[in-house]
Design a protein around this motif. Structure first.
Motif, PDB file in Angstrom:
ATOM      1  N   SER A 321     -48.427  41.793  74.421  1.00 49.48           N
ATOM      2  CA  SER A 321     -47.342  42.774  74.463  1.00 49.48           C
ATOM      3  C   SER A 321     -47.603  43.462  72.827  1.00 49.48           C
ATOM      4  CB  SER A 321     -46.021  42.523  74.900  1.00 49.48           C
ATOM      5  OG  SER A 321     -45.469  41.406  73.944  1.00 49.48           O
ATOM      6  N   PRO A 322     -46.952  44.589  72.592  1.00 48.90           N
ATOM      7  CA  PRO A 322     -46.802  44.807  71.211  1.00 48.90           C
ATOM      8  C   PRO A 322     -45.943  44.134  70.279  1.00 48.90           C
ATOM      9  CG  PRO A 322     -46.630  46.877  72.844  1.00 48.90           C
ATOM     10  CD  PRO A 322     -46.533  45.615  73.692  1.00 48.90           C
ATOM     11  N   LEU A 323     -44.911  43.349  70.983  1.00 54.34           N
ATOM     12  CA  LEU A 323     -44.009  42.760  70.088  1.00 54.34           C
ATOM     13  C   LEU A 323     -44.566  41.438  69.885  1.00 54.34           C
ATOM     14  CD1 LEU A 323     -41.113  42.650  69.050  1.00 54.34           C
ATOM     15  CD2 LEU A 323     -40.267  41.836  71.086  1.00 54.34           C
ATOM     16  N   VAL A 324     -45.170  40.843  70.863  1.00 57.70           N
ATOM     17  CA  VAL A 324     -45.760  39.336  70.566  1.00 57.70           C
ATOM     18  C   VAL A 324     -46.789  39.610  69.562  1.00 57.70           C
ATOM     19  CG1 VAL A 324     -47.320  37.607  71.718  1.00 57.70           C
ATOM     20  CG2 VAL A 324     -45.172  38.615  72.815  1.00 57.70           C
ATOM     21  N   ALA A 325     -47.847  40.556  69.871  1.00 63.32           N
ATOM     22  CA  ALA A 325     -48.922  40.646  68.728  1.00 63.32           C
ATOM     23  C   ALA A 325     -48.502  41.134  67.573  1.00 63.32           C
ATOM     24  CB  ALA A 325     -49.888  41.739  69.200  1.00 63.32           C
ATOM     25  N   THR A 326     -47.326  42.174  67.208  1.00 61.49           N
ATOM     26  CA  THR A 326     -46.832  42.181  66.146  1.00 61.49           C
ATOM     27  C   THR A 326     -46.113  41.112  65.283  1.00 61.49           C
ATOM     28  OG1 THR A 326     -46.470  44.446  66.754  1.00 61.49           O
ATOM     29  CG2 THR A 326     -45.313  43.793  64.638  1.00 61.49           C
ATOM     30  N   LEU A 327     -45.555  40.235  66.130  1.00 56.37           N
ATOM     31  CA  LEU A 327     -44.808  39.010  65.380  1.00 56.37           C
ATOM     32  C   LEU A 327     -45.805  37.828  65.169  1.00 56.37           C
ATOM     33  CD1 LEU A 327     -41.244  38.720  67.364  1.00 56.37           C
ATOM     34  CD2 LEU A 327     -41.872  39.831  65.202  1.00 56.37           C
ATOM     35  N   GLY A 328     -46.775  38.040  65.894  1.00 57.01           N
ATOM     36  CA  GLY A 328     -47.985  37.091  65.810  1.00 57.01           C
ATOM     37  C   GLY A 328     -48.560  37.214  64.360  1.00 57.01           C
ATOM     38  N   MET A 329     -48.671  38.551  63.901  1.00 56.06           N
ATOM     39  CA  MET A 329     -49.150  38.944  62.751  1.00 56.06           C
ATOM     40  C   MET A 329     -48.472  38.359  61.505  1.00 56.06           C
ATOM     41  SD  MET A 329     -52.063  40.175  63.211  1.00 56.06           S
ATOM     42  CE  MET A 329     -52.418  39.300  64.605  1.00 56.06           C
ATOM     43  N   SER A 330     -47.068  37.946  61.742  1.00 55.86           N
ATOM     44  CA  SER A 330     -46.225  37.414  60.655  1.00 55.86           C
ATOM     45  C   SER A 330     -46.713  35.895  60.548  1.00 55.86           C
ATOM     46  CB  SER A 330     -44.804  37.057  61.342  1.00 55.86           C
ATOM     47  OG  SER A 330     -44.484  38.565  61.575  1.00 55.86           O
ATOM     48  N   LEU A 331     -47.608  35.470  61.297  1.00 54.13           N
ATOM     49  CA  LEU A 331     -48.210  34.150  61.005  1.00 54.13           C
ATOM     50  C   LEU A 331     -48.876  34.065  59.777  1.00 54.13           C
ATOM     51  CD1 LEU A 331     -48.932  32.937  64.740  1.00 54.13           C
ATOM     52  CD2 LEU A 331     -47.053  32.380  63.078  1.00 54.13           C
ATOM     53  N   THR A 332     -49.317  35.235  59.617  1.00 56.63           N
ATOM     54  CA  THR A 332     -50.156  35.436  58.005  1.00 56.63           C
ATOM     55  C   THR A 332     -49.444  34.681  56.819  1.00 56.63           C
ATOM     56  OG1 THR A 332     -49.285  37.520  57.826  1.00 56.63           O
ATOM     57  CG2 THR A 332     -51.487  37.415  58.746  1.00 56.63           C
ATOM     58  N   ILE A 333     -48.020  34.917  56.833  1.00 60.23           N
ATOM     59  CA  ILE A 333     -47.021  34.256  55.914  1.00 60.23           C
ATOM     60  C   ILE A 333     -47.474  32.676  55.708  1.00 60.23           C
ATOM     61  CG2 ILE A 333     -44.967  33.751  54.897  1.00 60.23           C
ATOM     62  CD1 ILE A 333     -44.236  36.494  56.138  1.00 60.23           C
ATOM     63  N   PRO A 334     -47.261  31.852  56.810  1.00 59.88           N
ATOM     64  CA  PRO A 334     -47.533  30.661  56.645  1.00 59.88           C
ATOM     65  C   PRO A 334     -48.975  30.137  56.446  1.00 59.88           C
ATOM     66  CG  PRO A 334     -46.698  31.061  58.874  1.00 59.88           C
ATOM     67  CD  PRO A 334     -46.465  32.260  58.073  1.00 59.88           C
ATOM     68  N   LEU A 335     -49.703  31.116  56.823  1.00 64.29           N
ATOM     69  CA  LEU A 335     -51.059  30.633  56.817  1.00 64.29           C
ATOM     70  C   LEU A 335     -51.471  30.761  55.239  1.00 64.29           C
ATOM     71  CD1 LEU A 335     -53.779  29.883  57.922  1.00 64.29           C
ATOM     72  CD2 LEU A 335     -54.016  32.308  58.383  1.00 64.29           C
ATOM     73  N   ALA A 336     -50.905  31.989  54.817  1.00 63.84           N
ATOM     74  CA  ALA A 336     -51.315  32.313  53.215  1.00 63.84           C
ATOM     75  C   ALA A 336     -50.711  31.078  52.419  1.00 63.84           C
ATOM     76  CB  ALA A 336     -50.855  33.536  52.797  1.00 63.84           C
ATOM     77  N   MET A 337     -49.627  30.733  52.858  1.00 64.72           N
ATOM     78  CA  MET A 337     -48.974  29.509  52.128  1.00 64.72           C
ATOM     79  C   MET A 337     -49.629  28.202  52.077  1.00 64.72           C
ATOM     80  SD  MET A 337     -45.185  27.690  52.777  1.00 64.72           S
ATOM     81  CE  MET A 337     -46.049  26.642  54.132  1.00 64.72           C
ATOM     82  N   VAL A 338     -50.214  28.046  53.426  1.00 64.52           N
ATOM     83  CA  VAL A 338     -51.113  26.836  53.392  1.00 64.52           C
ATOM     84  C   VAL A 338     -52.489  26.872  52.541  1.00 64.52           C
ATOM     85  CG1 VAL A 338     -52.637  25.428  54.975  1.00 64.52           C
ATOM     86  CG2 VAL A 338     -50.264  26.171  55.673  1.00 64.52           C
TER      87      VAL A 338
END
Length: 380
Positions: A321-338
């Motif tokens: 869904s658009p909301l799940v896919a969009t919030l999923g892109m927010s995972l770039t923040i913790p990934l960038a941190m790691v």
């Protein structure tokens, strides 16, 4: 339930795209140190998606060849005979349903979802029209994102792009592609709170003086461009779901062809924008890459960071869904941190780490809500 594998595959594609986007953002910012041309990178990356048109044409030719090799009347006769036999059989489940008082299901209705999905498929002309409509929205999203990377840090751009969840929720409600309810708003605001905490949190490296890290200021222009990119990203996500279809209706448009047409219309119709942008001082004067190595990096980043990742992302939008896919892109923040912790040995304050946890929590909550809502529809 037969399409449940698509939802799970969509979640897997989100994880893949998150990894590619973080790596591509780092590469893009390194390219800008020698070749600061946001428009050129955007135009090349989006135009390269035209390669999907010959790939889709070859795929259609293979399918038509295989269907020609197997005569249709024989298949239809075999399928009809098999359906007549199975419809006349009474299984143990049918007997148990009778005993428990449940109505029997008509076996001839088994293929109805498949029939509806095939009926909703768009033809080549309709897909081209959808591509023409979506091209400006996608090009603007990519250009604003690259311009933000040229003016501010990868971390700042990543955080601001993650605010697109709020825009996706609003545009989804306005275009009637999604509904706003309290749980969804809670999921979005949990993610937004996490984004705000990562913005307020501090980061530093062991070999970097603390005072320099604390006094570093992000470009206001870059932050504004990142926020505008988040808004256009949210709009495009909802429009893509609107035109490409949904799990319930079947995939109305071939996503491969759709993105191929976006690449074609960009290649033929948007090249001239570099001159007015340069004349207004928004874009530097056009130049070719200064060296072969930079040109190779630009080309490779265009293929991996745009052609491959954008196609995977589009499939994840259509399959989840658009909301799940969009919030999923927010995972770039913790990934960038790691990545920063492992590669650059950066350290992060507790508020930054807690913000990353909240971003992940918002994504998980939106995903569970979306899955439960789909299960309720199936039960009803």
């Amino acid at each position: 339930m037969g399409l449940g594998w698509k939802y799970n595959a969509g979640l897997g594609l989100i994880g893949t795209v998150v990894f590619i986007w973080v790596a591509s953002a780092e590469v893009t910012q390194r390219i800008f140190t020698e070749y600061k041309q946001p428009f050129s990178l955007t135009y090349l990356g989006v135009s390269l998606m035209v390669v999907y048109l010959p790939i889709a044409a070859f795929k259609d030719w293979i399918c038509s060849f295989l269907s020609f090799s197997n005569p249709l009347p024989t298949n239809e006769f075999h399928h009809s005979a098999e359906k007549d036999i199975t419809s006349s059989l009474i299984t143990d489940k049918d007997l148990s349903d009778r005993e428990e008082g449940f109505p029997e299901k008509d076996k001839n209705q088994v293929d109805e979802p498949l029939f509806l999905a095939q009926r909703n498929q768009l033809g080549p002309l309709e897909i081209a029209k959808c591509g023409l409509i979506l091209t400006p929205a996608w090009f603007i999203t990519e250009y604003l994102s690259n311009s933000a990377l040229a003016n501010t840090s990868v971390a700042s751009t990543t955080v601001l792009t993650s605010t697109s969840g709020l825009f996706t929720l609003l545009f989804g409600a306005l275009l009637r592609q999604d509904s706003i309810n309290i749980p969804k708003m809670v999921a979005v605001f949990i993610s937004m709170a996490g984004v705000a905490m990562t913005t307020a949190g501090k980061t530093w490296a062991p070999d970097e003086p603390l005072s320099i890290s604390e006094t570093r200021k992000h470009s206001i222009i870059g932050d504004i461009l990142g926020l505008l990119s988040a808004a256009s990203y949210g709009l495009f996500t909802v429009l893509l779901k609107k035109y490409a279809g949904s799990e319930e209706e079947g995939d109305k448009a071939d996503v491969q062809k759709l993105f191929g047409y976006i690449g074609l219309f960009t290649l033929l119709g948007l090249w001239w924008l570099v001159w007015p942008l340069s004349a207004m001082g928004i874009e530097p004067s056009f130049e070719f890459p200064p060296s072969g190595s930079v040109g190779e990096a630009v080309l490779l980043n265009g293929f991996v960071g745009s052609v491959l990742s954008d196609y995977f992302w589009a499939l994840s939008v259509v399959w989840t869904s658009p909301l799940v896919a969009t919030l999923g892109m927010s995972l770039t923040i913790p990934l960038a941190m790691v990545a920063d912790m492992v590669i650059h040995r950066r350290r992060f304050s507790a508020i930054y780490i807690f913000g990353c946890i909240q971003v992940f929590a918002g994504f998980v909550m939106a995903n569970l809500l979306d899955k439960f809502s789909k299960q309720e529809v199936v039960i009803e």
